[in-house]
Design a protein around this motif. Structure first.
Motif, PDB file in Angstrom:
ATOM      1  N   GLY A 589       0.785  -1.221   0.000  1.00 38.55           N
ATOM      2  CA  GLY A 589       0.000   0.000   0.000  1.00 38.55           C
ATOM      3  C   GLY A 589       0.816   1.270   0.000  1.00 38.55           C
ATOM      4  O   GLY A 589       0.288   2.354  -0.248  1.00 38.55           O
ATOM      5  N   GLU A 590       2.129   1.140   0.240  1.00 38.26           N
ATOM      6  CA  GLU A 590       2.983   2.338   0.226  1.00 38.26           C
ATOM      7  C   GLU A 590       3.260   2.828  -1.190  1.00 38.26           C
ATOM      8  O   GLU A 590       3.785   3.934  -1.379  1.00 38.26           O
ATOM      9  CB  GLU A 590       4.308   2.050   0.942  1.00 38.26           C
ATOM     10  CG  GLU A 590       5.288   1.165   0.172  1.00 38.26           C
ATOM     11  CD  GLU A 590       4.962  -0.328   0.246  1.00 38.26           C
ATOM     12  OE1 GLU A 590       5.680  -1.134  -0.378  1.00 38.26           O
ATOM     13  OE2 GLU A 590       3.982  -0.680   0.941  1.00 38.26           O
ATOM     14  N   ARG A 591       2.920   2.035  -2.189  1.00 36.34           N
ATOM     15  CA  ARG A 591       3.175   2.457  -3.576  1.00 36.34           C
ATOM     16  C   ARG A 591       2.226   3.599  -3.948  1.00 36.34           C
ATOM     17  O   ARG A 591       1.020   3.396  -4.092  1.00 36.34           O
ATOM     18  CB  ARG A 591       3.005   1.282  -4.537  1.00 36.34           C
ATOM     19  CG  ARG A 591       4.083   0.218  -4.379  1.00 36.34           C
ATOM     20  CD  ARG A 591       4.024  -0.832  -5.480  1.00 36.34           C
ATOM     21  NE  ARG A 591       5.142  -1.756  -5.383  1.00 36.34           N
ATOM     22  CZ  ARG A 591       6.339  -1.558  -5.926  1.00 36.34           C
ATOM     23  NH1 ARG A 591       6.551  -0.450  -6.638  1.00 36.34           N
ATOM     24  NH2 ARG A 591       7.304  -2.432  -5.778  1.00 36.34           N
ATOM     25  N   ASP A 592       2.785   4.800  -4.112  1.00 35.01           N
ATOM     26  CA  ASP A 592       1.941   5.971  -4.361  1.00 35.01           C
ATOM     27  C   ASP A 592       2.529   6.933  -5.389  1.00 35.01           C
ATOM     28  O   ASP A 592       2.013   8.041  -5.557  1.00 35.01           O
ATOM     29  CB  ASP A 592       1.682   6.717  -3.044  1.00 35.01           C
ATOM     30  CG  ASP A 592       2.957   7.288  -2.430  1.00 35.01           C
ATOM     31  OD1 ASP A 592       4.064   6.946  -2.904  1.00 35.01           O
ATOM     32  OD2 ASP A 592       2.849   8.087  -1.481  1.00 35.01           O
ATOM     33  N   ILE A 593       3.600   6.524  -6.084  1.00 34.10           N
ATOM     34  CA  ILE A 593       4.196   7.391  -7.106  1.00 34.10           C
ATOM     35  C   ILE A 593       3.580   7.070  -8.456  1.00 34.10           C
ATOM     36  O   ILE A 593       3.536   5.908  -8.882  1.00 34.10           O
ATOM     37  CB  ILE A 593       5.723   7.194  -7.185  1.00 34.10           C
ATOM     38  CG1 ILE A 593       6.385   7.610  -5.879  1.00 34.10           C
ATOM     39  CG2 ILE A 593       6.310   7.973  -8.371  1.00 34.10           C
ATOM     40  CD1 ILE A 593       6.312   9.091  -5.586  1.00 34.10           C
ATOM     41  N   MET A 610      -6.234  13.089  -7.143  1.00 33.66           N
ATOM     42  CA  MET A 610      -7.469  12.687  -6.470  1.00 33.66           C
ATOM     43  C   MET A 610      -7.384  11.267  -5.925  1.00 33.66           C
ATOM     44  O   MET A 610      -8.059  10.930  -4.941  1.00 33.66           O
ATOM     45  CB  MET A 610      -8.644  12.772  -7.441  1.00 33.66           C
ATOM     46  CG  MET A 610      -9.128  14.182  -7.705  1.00 33.66           C
ATOM     47  SD  MET A 610     -10.431  14.183  -8.942  1.00 33.66           S
ATOM     48  CE  MET A 610     -11.600  13.069  -8.183  1.00 33.66           C
ATOM     49  N   ALA A 611      -6.588  10.421  -6.569  1.00 28.29           N
ATOM     50  CA  ALA A 611      -6.444   9.031  -6.128  1.00 28.29           C
ATOM     51  C   ALA A 611      -5.407   8.887  -5.031  1.00 28.29           C
ATOM     52  O   ALA A 611      -5.030   7.764  -4.663  1.00 28.29           O
ATOM     53  CB  ALA A 611      -6.086   8.147  -7.316  1.00 28.29           C
ATOM     54  N   GLY A 612      -4.925  10.000  -4.514  1.00 29.64           N
ATOM     55  CA  GLY A 612      -3.976   9.960  -3.414  1.00 29.64           C
ATOM     56  C   GLY A 612      -2.562   9.615  -3.824  1.00 29.64           C
ATOM     57  O   GLY A 612      -1.755   9.191  -3.001  1.00 29.64           O
ATOM     58  N   MET A 613      -2.244   9.812  -5.111  1.00 28.68           N
ATOM     59  CA  MET A 613      -0.897   9.504  -5.600  1.00 28.68           C
ATOM     60  C   MET A 613      -0.090  10.782  -5.772  1.00 28.68           C
ATOM     61  O   MET A 613      -0.640  11.870  -5.949  1.00 28.68           O
ATOM     62  CB  MET A 613      -0.971   8.749  -6.922  1.00 28.68           C
ATOM     63  CG  MET A 613      -1.597   7.376  -6.801  1.00 28.68           C
ATOM     64  SD  MET A 613      -1.565   6.468  -8.377  1.00 28.68           S
ATOM     65  CE  MET A 613      -2.417   4.956  -7.903  1.00 28.68           C
ATOM     66  N   ARG A 614       1.222  10.622  -5.740  1.00 29.59           N
ATOM     67  CA  ARG A 614       2.136  11.745  -5.965  1.00 29.59           C
ATOM     68  C   ARG A 614       2.637  11.672  -7.392  1.00 29.59           C
ATOM     69  O   ARG A 614       3.098  10.626  -7.871  1.00 29.59           O
ATOM     70  CB  ARG A 614       3.310  11.689  -4.992  1.00 29.59           C
ATOM     71  CG  ARG A 614       2.902  11.920  -3.535  1.00 29.59           C
ATOM     72  CD  ARG A 614       4.121  11.967  -2.628  1.00 29.59           C
ATOM     73  NE  ARG A 614       4.780  10.664  -2.544  1.00 29.59           N
ATOM     74  CZ  ARG A 614       6.089  10.505  -2.347  1.00 29.59           C
ATOM     75  NH1 ARG A 614       6.874  11.571  -2.251  1.00 29.59           N
ATOM     76  NH2 ARG A 614       6.606   9.293  -2.253  1.00 29.59           N
ATOM     77  N   VAL A 615       2.548  12.789  -8.104  1.00 27.52           N
ATOM     78  CA  VAL A 615       2.901  12.828  -9.517  1.00 27.52           C
ATOM     79  C   VAL A 615       4.383  13.137  -9.691  1.00 27.52           C
ATOM     80  O   VAL A 615       4.907  14.097  -9.110  1.00 27.52           O
ATOM     81  CB  VAL A 615       2.055  13.883 -10.262  1.00 27.52           C
ATOM     82  CG1 VAL A 615       2.519  14.032 -11.708  1.00 27.52           C
ATOM     83  CG2 VAL A 615       0.580  13.505 -10.197  1.00 27.52           C
ATOM     84  N   ASP A 640      10.610   1.455  -5.159  1.00 29.22           N
ATOM     85  CA  ASP A 640       9.978   0.939  -3.946  1.00 29.22           C
ATOM     86  C   ASP A 640       8.596   1.535  -3.707  1.00 29.22           C
ATOM     87  O   ASP A 640       7.812   0.978  -2.925  1.00 29.22           O
ATOM     88  CB  ASP A 640      10.866   1.205  -2.736  1.00 29.22           C
ATOM     89  CG  ASP A 640      12.163   0.410  -2.781  1.00 29.22           C
ATOM     90  OD1 ASP A 640      12.157  -0.675  -3.411  1.00 29.22           O
ATOM     91  OD2 ASP A 640      13.168   0.880  -2.223  1.00 29.22           O
ATOM     92  N   ARG A 641       8.319   2.670  -4.367  1.00 29.79           N
ATOM     93  CA  ARG A 641       7.023   3.329  -4.163  1.00 29.79           C
ATOM     94  C   ARG A 641       6.269   3.525  -5.475  1.00 29.79           C
ATOM     95  O   ARG A 641       5.213   4.163  -5.502  1.00 29.79           O
ATOM     96  CB  ARG A 641       7.210   4.685  -3.463  1.00 29.79           C
ATOM     97  CG  ARG A 641       7.874   4.600  -2.084  1.00 29.79           C
ATOM     98  CD  ARG A 641       7.791   5.928  -1.355  1.00 29.79           C
ATOM     99  NE  ARG A 641       6.424   6.229  -0.956  1.00 29.79           N
ATOM    100  CZ  ARG A 641       5.908   5.911   0.240  1.00 29.79           C
ATOM    101  NH1 ARG A 641       6.647   5.282   1.133  1.00 29.79           N
ATOM    102  NH2 ARG A 641       4.666   6.227   0.544  1.00 29.79           N
ATOM    103  N   LEU A 642       6.791   2.949  -6.555  1.00 29.10           N
ATOM    104  CA  LEU A 642       6.160   3.145  -7.865  1.00 29.10           C
ATOM    105  C   LEU A 642       4.807   2.442  -7.918  1.00 29.10           C
ATOM    106  O   LEU A 642       4.721   1.233  -7.715  1.00 29.10           O
ATOM    107  CB  LEU A 642       7.076   2.612  -8.972  1.00 29.10           C
ATOM    108  CG  LEU A 642       6.537   2.763 -10.406  1.00 29.10           C
ATOM    109  CD1 LEU A 642       6.317   4.227 -10.761  1.00 29.10           C
ATOM    110  CD2 LEU A 642       7.490   2.101 -11.397  1.00 29.10           C
ATOM    111  N   ALA A 643       3.773   3.211  -8.177  1.00 25.69           N
ATOM    112  CA  ALA A 643       2.424   2.637  -8.291  1.00 25.69           C
ATOM    113  C   ALA A 643       2.029   2.448  -9.746  1.00 25.69           C
ATOM    114  O   ALA A 643       1.515   1.397 -10.123  1.00 25.69           O
ATOM    115  CB  ALA A 643       1.408   3.537  -7.598  1.00 25.69           C
ATOM    116  N   ALA A 644       2.267   3.466 -10.581  1.00 24.44           N
ATOM    117  CA  ALA A 644       1.721   3.409 -11.932  1.00 24.44           C
ATOM    118  C   ALA A 644       2.432   4.373 -12.866  1.00 24.44           C
ATOM    119  O   ALA A 644       3.063   5.346 -12.436  1.00 24.44           O
ATOM    120  CB  ALA A 644       0.229   3.750 -11.904  1.00 24.44           C
ATOM    121  N   LEU A 645       2.282   4.079 -14.138  1.00 20.01           N
ATOM    122  CA  LEU A 645       2.575   5.021 -15.216  1.00 20.01           C
ATOM    123  C   LEU A 645       1.256   5.325 -15.900  1.00 20.01           C
ATOM    124  O   LEU A 645       0.480   4.415 -16.203  1.00 20.01           O
ATOM    125  CB  LEU A 645       3.546   4.404 -16.228  1.00 20.01           C
ATOM    126  CG  LEU A 645       3.665   5.138 -17.583  1.00 20.01           C
ATOM    127  CD1 LEU A 645       4.425   6.456 -17.418  1.00 20.01           C
ATOM    128  CD2 LEU A 645       4.341   4.260 -18.626  1.00 20.01           C
TER     129      LEU A 645
END
Length: 952
Positions: A589-593, A610-615, A640-645
């Motif tokens: 759940g720490e993945r937020d980038i 809005m989805a709580g991610m850092r851009v 270690d924190r990469l959520a998505a592209l």
């Protein structure tokens, strides 16, 4: 004589604009001998063969209509009293015929070019005025997506503006509609907001909340006096939003008059069919002091260059495509067509008519309640508007069964209570049939006439409305069908839509909305269903959605689809929520980038926020492609924190990036998921599939690639396709197997317009859909080829080809002639064209997307206009035309200007008829170029007052 008995599908040739001989000529100009050869050249080798579009041959229009009619007939149309924010309504026939079914209204684009949008802008100003008047607040926007998402917007609005900054909790009354509470929870969780649902009369510590949401009247029918409660919240620096029923507000004190900070809700019952949940226009109104923080679009009044009043979209700097990751909202699609229907419903009925409808609904409810009391079932509410609750105890299940046997739907509250809501469609016979359900052995049915003779109001005396509303002439003139018909025609004549001209907007895919596709949406079998009817009454919708989901999976290569998101922005959001939930399910759940290329749609970073991610923004190279090495470095840095592209494909620059597989692999190797924005899917269907070359999730714009019309800025549908591992995290709903994660108020979002895309895909079939993609690419390259010697094409693939759109670079013209991209766009109006997309994704450029629906004649007409404009610019560059007083700087030219004293050094003929073809078919803009700065400095967002109107 041989008579052809060929019954093959004719629709593909109807949908695709260029004829066979034109296709040959266009291909020859590009140096190709076939569509297959061109496709092979433009699609990168790395993703060739990824298409899994295995659909049968397309149906004829007649066959498709017959098939969807059989599907529609599987829906059961019971008399429904469920309420809960959705009500039966009567769409006035002149509005149905002259607005909803009129391509001049439903094929128009968002009014970003206001000079050619004055008709729909006036209609939206009527809507805003209606909302301001009914809610008692000073400013309203031009619609949001539905009541539940409007409530979610109100929650974050309160968070930004409340003085109580210490609290992370938002209070939501237990009397709100259940679907609203579900969407609130979805929206709150990524933002760290705690939604506390409870009884507003039992709050002990008001300072625990930054804001509150109340329902007026309550979902169960009660009408509460919120005046003291609002002041208690205000005393601790919290803001209060009230979800209010517009029809009830004709009789009840409006929220603005008891100091609510926000009023929101649905305009559905103002003439918009139930449609199994949508599309419906939501509204949002607030205080004037908060206008710069209000979500959504806002129509304002400005002046044109002659000082004439003119309408425009105001304060666009608030919008998410400009604010990007700093955006606090992502309402990319409004519900303009539905807002216009609701606004015209008020125009047609006027204040007296609306009040009469409301009183009739209320009195029928009173009569129904009195009859039920005679039968031993007094309603739970002391006061109510149109909804009551009955304590039916052990009889509840029996009564529901009895009702269904009589083809009646009551609201299922719980095991001991049921509810019923009366609406505009309810009759005396309906009330008597309701009573018949509750008559026990030995009882006599109530006497309707006797009860009606003595029926009084059951509204709280202290909350009766005393203020006037809808006093502007627009709401007091057009009450005859003749007048309304002419008003709608007059407004439509001011606008440019697809029924007049090609709309060459890049990234927006303004393609044909075929009449056969549109026909089923007005059938009552689709329009008449409440979204919360029992599943066995919606078997037709179930088949329709199952089949559409399967076709979309085939088009994209994904394993599952959710049709719930009711806009592209909502699809983006739902996609990132699925990724977020997937990571959490794996203990990550720490993945937020979220990595986003600098060229991306502005909605992408807004959604990530809005989805709580850092851009984290990644660079693009000189050709507009993603800088793969920069992407790799940032993926490694944040592994270690990469959520998505979030990436758009083909790229926002209109190019098939050749390294897309490598890009996806980099993200996957570093633990992230790949979100492929489906805005440009019109270049891929049948040629390549994002779900097969690396995408984990994509949203699809059904209002672009799959033919749902833009409606002047909405409706839209933005479903998401996902790979199997993300399927468990698709949006849920209280009326679906998965209860959590709703992103829209209804289980299938804007369900009643899904038949449009079903019809399109069924009629095109696999081969037709592939051919549409090929023709979209061919048309874009044909335009690029014809115009490149006049306007440089900014980006192309390694083969010199673009995808389905091209970007023309007009930046050098500013240096050589003083002509700006605005000047070119406004001059196109004089040629009868809507401008291409301006300054996106590159400032001071024009992005052009012709689509497969436009004929070669129309493509050439557009190219001829652009070449003629370039020659006008060359005249300035050579000193043959004045640098300040020229047709571009003064465009567009109105008929009134041409008939008056002529102050310009160029001729009237050059201003109005720069090409001979315009003499036969001339569009006259109703206003000259609009002063945007004046409009923002002198903000007016509702119809002028009676005194101002009289003075004018």
């Amino acid at each position: 004589m041989t008579i052809s008995l060929d019954t093959r599908n004719e629709f593909i040739a109807r949908h695709i604009g260029p004829r066979e001989r034109d296709i040959v000529a266009m291909l020859q100009q590009l140096g190709y001998d076939s569509l297959e050869a061109m496709s092979a050249s433009v699609i990168p080798d790395s993703i060739k063969g990824t298409s899994v579009l295995n659909l049968p041959e397309g149906l004829s229009e007649t066959a498709a209509l017959a098939e969807i009619k059989a599907i529609a007939d599987k829906n059961k149309q019971f008399k429904t009293y469920i309420g809960q924010g959705y009500y039966g309504t009567l769409t006035p026939a002149p509005i149905l015929r002259n607005l909803l079914e009129n391509p001049a209204w439903y094929t128009a684009y968002t009014p970003y070019q206001p000079e050619i949008s004055q008709g729909r802008l006036e209609a939206l100003l009527n809507f805003q005025t209606m909302i301001c008047d009914l809610t008692g607040l000073q400013i309203a926007n031009a619609s949001l997506l539905d009541e539940a998402t409007a409530a979610a917007e109100a929650m974050t609005f309160c968070k930004r503006l409340a003085k109580n900054k210490a609290s992370q909790a938002f209070f939501a009354s237990q009397h709100c509609h259940p679907q609203t509470l579900d969407v609130l929870r979805t929206r709150a969780e990524p933002l760290g907001i705690d939604v506390v649902v409870g009884d507003e009369n039992a709050i002990e510590d008001f300072s625990a909340y930054f804001g509150a949401l109340l329902q007026y009247p309550a979902s169960n029918g009660d009408i509460f006096d919120y005046r003291a409660l609002v002041e208690q919240f205000h005393a601790v620096g919290a803001l209060v939003a009230v979800a209010a029923d517009l029809l009830a507000l004709t009789l009840l004190t409006p929220p603005g008059e008891f100091n609510a900070d926000v009023a929101l809700g649905s305009a559905q019952r103002f003439g918009v069919p139930l449609g199994f949940g949508g599309p419906h226009a939501a509204y949002f109104a607030t205080r004037d002091a908060f206008k710069r923080d209000m979500p959504g679009r806002l129509v304002g009044v400005s002046i044109d260059r002659h000082g004439k009043p003119a309408f425009r979209l105001a304060m666009q700097t608030r919008e998410q495509h400009i604010r990007r990751e700093k955006a606090t909202s992502n309402i990319c699609t409004a519900q303009v067509l539905l807002a216009n229907i609701a606004g015209m419903y008020a125009v047609y009925h006027g204040p007296q008519g609306l009040t009469q409808i409301a009183k009739r609904v209320h009195v029928l409810t009173v009569i129904a309640a009195q009859g039920l009391a005679q039968l031993g079932l007094p309603v739970a509410q002391a006061s109510f508007f149109d909804t009551v609750t009955l304590n039916t105890g052990a009889r509840t299940a029996e009564l529901h069964a009895k009702a269904w046997a009589a083809e009646i739907n009551l609201r299922q509250i719980d095991a001991g209570q049921l509810g019923l809501s009366i609406d505009e469609t309810t009759t005396q016979a309906d009330v008597e049939a309701l009573w018949a359900l509750f008559v026990s052995d030995g009882q006599t049915a109530p006497d309707f006439a006797a009860l009606a003779a003595n029926a009084g109001l059951r509204l709280p005396e202290a909350l009766l409305r005393t203020s006037t509303f809808l006093q502007h002439p627009s709401f007091n003139r057009y009450h005859s069908e003749t007048e309304l018909m002419r008003y709608l025609r007059r407004l439509a004549d001011k606008d440019l839509a697809l029924d007049r001209t090609m709309i060459p907007l890049g990234s927006c895919t303004m393609k044909l909305n075929a009449a056969s596709e549109m026909q089923p949406i007005t059938w009552s079998a689709f329009g008449g269903l409440h979204p919360f009817v029992p599943a066995d009454q919606a078997q037709g919708y179930q088949q329709l959605t199952d089949e559409l989901e399967a076709m979309l999976c085939a088009a994209t290569g994904y394993d599952a689809v959710s049709l719930q998101p009711n806009a592209g922005s909502q699809g983006e959001y739902a996609g990132l929520l699925a990724i977020r939930a997937y990571h959490a399910s794996r203990g990550e759940g720490e993945r937020d980038i979220c990595l986003i290329p600098s060229s991306a749609h502005g909605t992408n970073p807004a959604t990530a926020n809005m989805a709580g991610m850092r851009v984290v923004v990644t660079a693009c190279d000189a050709r507009g492609n993603v800088d793969v090495e920069d992407l790799r470095a940032k993926a490694l840095e944040h592994k270690d924190r990469l959520a998505a592209l979030m990436i758009t494909y083909p790229s926002t620059h209109g190019v098939f990036e050749e390294e897309i597989r490598d890009i996806c692999a980099i993200i996957h190797d570093n633990g992230g998921q790949v979100y492929i924005d489906g805005a440009n899917m019109n270049a891929m269907v049948g040629l390549c599939a994002p779900g097969k070359f690396g995408g984990d999730v994509s949203h699809l714009n059904l209002h672009k690639t799959f033919c749902i019309p833009h409606g002047g800025g909405g409706p839209g549908v933005g479903p998401i396709g996902v790979k199997a591992h993300l399927a468990p995290f698709l949006p849920g709903h209280g009326h679906m197997a998965r209860k959590e994660g709703a992103v829209s108020a209804a289980p299938f979002g804007s369900a009643s317009i899904l038949p449009i895309s079903w019809m399109y895909m069924k009629m095109m079939g696999g081969e037709g859909l592939k051919r549409a993609s090929q023709l979209a690419i061919l048309s874009a390259n044909y335009i690029a080829n014809r115009l490149e010697e006049h306007f440089p094409v900014l980006y192309a693939g390694s083969n010199g080809l673009v995808a389905h759109e091209c970007i023309l670079d007009v930046r050098p013209l500013k240096e050589t002639s003083g002509i700006s991209v605005d000047d070119v766009a406004k001059r196109l109006i004089d040629y009868g064209f809507h401008a291409p997309t301006m300054s996106f994704p590159v400032a001071n450029t024009l992005m052009i997307e012709p689509t497969e629906s436009e004929s070669k004649e129309e493509l050439d007409r557009f190219c001829d206009a652009m070449i003629s404009i370039r020659n006008e610019i060359r005249a300035i560059e050579r000193g043959e035309a004045d640098a300040q007083d020229n047709p571009l700087k003064n465009a567009p030219h109105t008929a009134q200007e041409l008939l008056g004293e002529w102050p310009h050094v160029y001729s009237r003929e050059q201003a109005a008829y720069p090409l001979a073809s315009l003499v036969e078919a001339k569009y006259w803009p109703p206003v000259a170029r609009i002063d945007n700065v004046y409009g923002d400095r002198n903000l007016v967002c509702s119809c002028p007052s009676i005194s101002e109107y009289a003075d004018a």
